[in-house]
Scaffold this motif. Sequence first.
Motif, PDB file in Angstrom:
ATOM      1  N   ALA A   1      69.574 -14.906 100.862  1.00 49.15           N
ATOM      2  CA  ALA A   1      68.806 -15.544 101.931  1.00 49.15           C
ATOM      3  C   ALA A   1      67.485 -16.079 101.390  1.00 49.15           C
ATOM      4  CB  ALA A   1      68.558 -14.552 103.063  1.00 49.15           C
TER       5      ALA A   1
ATOM      6  N   TRP B   1      65.822 -19.676 101.760  1.00 50.09           N
ATOM      7  CA  TRP B   1      64.500 -19.900 102.350  1.00 50.09           C
ATOM      8  C   TRP B   1      63.641 -20.761 101.440  1.00 50.09           C
ATOM      9  CZ3 TRP B   1      63.752 -13.959 103.341  1.00 50.09           C
ATOM     10  CH2 TRP B   1      64.667 -13.549 104.329  1.00 50.09           C
TER      11      TRP B   1
ATOM     12  N   GLU C   1      68.390 -11.906 108.719  1.00 50.70           N
ATOM     13  CA  GLU C   1      67.890 -12.812 109.754  1.00 50.70           C
ATOM     14  C   GLU C   1      66.601 -12.271 110.379  1.00 50.70           C
ATOM     15  OE1 GLU C   1      68.708 -15.914 110.885  1.00 50.70           O
ATOM     16  OE2 GLU C   1      69.797 -15.862 108.988  1.00 50.70           O
TER      17      GLU C   1
ATOM     18  N   ARG D   1      63.832 -12.927 107.967  1.00 48.37           N
ATOM     19  CA  ARG D   1      63.467 -14.351 108.019  1.00 48.37           C
ATOM     20  C   ARG D   1      62.515 -14.617 109.166  1.00 48.37           C
ATOM     21  NH1 ARG D   1      64.996 -19.184 110.461  1.00 48.37           N
ATOM     22  NH2 ARG D   1      65.023 -21.006 109.072  1.00 48.37           N
TER      23      ARG D   1
END
Length: 373
Positions: free
Chosen positions: A52, A56, A330, A333
């Motif tokens: 992830a 990002w 998530e 994030r």
Amino acid sequence: MTASPGRAGLAGTPRKLAAELPAAAAVGAAVTDAELLKLYRLMTAVRHLDQAAIAWQRQGILPAYAPELGQEAAQVGSALAVDTTRDFIFPTYRELGVARAAGVDMVQYMSTHLATWHGGLWDAAATHVAPIQAVVAGSVLHAVGWAHGQTLSAGTAGPSTGREAGAGLNVAITYLGDGASSQGDVHEAMNFAAVFKAPVVFFVQNNGWAISVPTERQVAGGSVAARGAGYGIPGLQVDGNDAAAVLEATRRAVAHARGGNGPVVIEAMTYRRGPHATSDDPGRYRTLEQERADAGADPLARLRERILAEHLADAAALDALDAEAAHEAEEVRAGVLALGPRPGAEMFDYVFTEPTDELLRQKEQWREESEHA
């Protein structure tokens, strides 16, 4: 460029354990079924967070990131061998897996990669995980200094003593790569630690590459662990793609250091499956075929196969852990996106316990210029 030798077939790499270290039975090093499942849960979380973070960076959320794909077993396995109620971890910029296994808040961890704070927003004193060290091999000096302090304070009264009642010394573990092992700081740190019997574990993640330079072109003799002999330090190599083997080996090393016997060098043989950093293009110095041949077994897939083969959990349970890890990524994030800028004055406030007159002058000048702007 030729492929790095000795990388293919890591699953069969024998462990070379130093005879000076305690036997596995003496330190309870055997990994339990529950610990295998914990290793898998943490490695799954780390895999999702790592992938992830790359996304990002590509999306412009993070300015830069250093991936660790393929090194999850080495990081999680070693971190779980440390007692963070008393020991201290000294990471580099690539130890997301170590930080996650040690319980560091991942939003606070990512604050450094977001460039909102130097080293991370988490409380190092509370977590016993030092701030991220971006200077190559810089963490080894800090670790040896802290560990030496434990020997100096051994036997004194108070909560920060180096020796707990009947439980040996508090231990430092410091992380470095095969590339960092060529720095002079590492020689100084290992020599000092050996002379003063500092309770520190030097954990080397030999991932095959010092950015674009393969290990055999920058590590004389082919082994970082073998260098320990020159300092009178026990050294061992371990299959860094085998999480259980890493956990066992690191437990033995920690027990050796805790007993007042001095430092240990661990060389975890693994492979950096992605780029050195998000600014790097590994295709310029190795082919995809070489990467596939040299990488060996994927550490996460390998542990999953073992868990299924030993009937410790079924596929549905492991898939649920995968979904849980995706959800965690998530949430991190969202937390990263919610981080606001830090007050600029902090660049002056967190330098010295007692600021110098010159630092105060610079802070006032910065304030006046900022207000004017």
